[in-house]
Design a protein around this motif. Structure first.
Motif: not given
Length: 144
Positions: A16-17, A24-26, A44-50, A53-57
């Motif tokens: 995530f970080i 993550h997919d693995a 799964r597909a939508d989760y991996l797409e997000a 770019t889910g983490f931004d410091p």
């Protein structure tokens, strides 16, 4: 077995970080689903797409996971932990905690996460800092 699951949890968070989609997919099962704090089911597909770019410091300057608990029931494991984060929205910092329960199944000798469920944690139930497993400041691992 617990050490393997503990390492998978650390990898899950690190993915995530670092926005590491291939790693993550693995570790996700083909039938993976995420249940968000609002109760939405994300495939799964939508989760991996997000995830990409889910983490931004700049948006999440502080993030930790704590109070890790792992229970194994044959070829099923429940991995529970709590995240504390500081999030910045429109220049305003908000601190909060969410507890997650990741359900893993063992197939072919490998553990795969089949479901992640995230629940907000009320202040009265927030685990203390002494239970921090790993923390990140601006995306970098810091000593606990």
């Amino acid at each position: 077995m617990t050490a393997e699951l503990r390492a998978l949890n650390a990898r899950f968070i690190h993915n995530f970080i670092t926005n590491d989609v291939p790693s993550h997919d693995a570790i996700l099962h083909e039938g993976f689903i995420c249940i968000t704090p609002a109760g939405a089911r994300v495939g799964r597909a939508d989760y991996l797409e997000a995830w990409a770019t889910g983490f931004d410091p700049d948006r999440i300057p502080y993030f930790d996971y704590r109070d890790e608990k792992i229970d194994v029931f044959g070829d099923t494991a429940l991995l529970r932990s709590t995240n504390k984060s500081i999030r910045v929205v429109d220049g305003v910092e908000t601190t909060g905690m969410t507890m997650y329960t990741d359900t893993y199944v063992r197939e072919g000798g490998k553990w795969k996460c089949i479901q992640a469920q995230i629940t907000p944690v009320a202040p009265a139930n927030q685990p203390p800092d002494e239970t921090i497993v790993r923390k990140y400041v601006r995306g970098r691992v810091e000593p606990c």
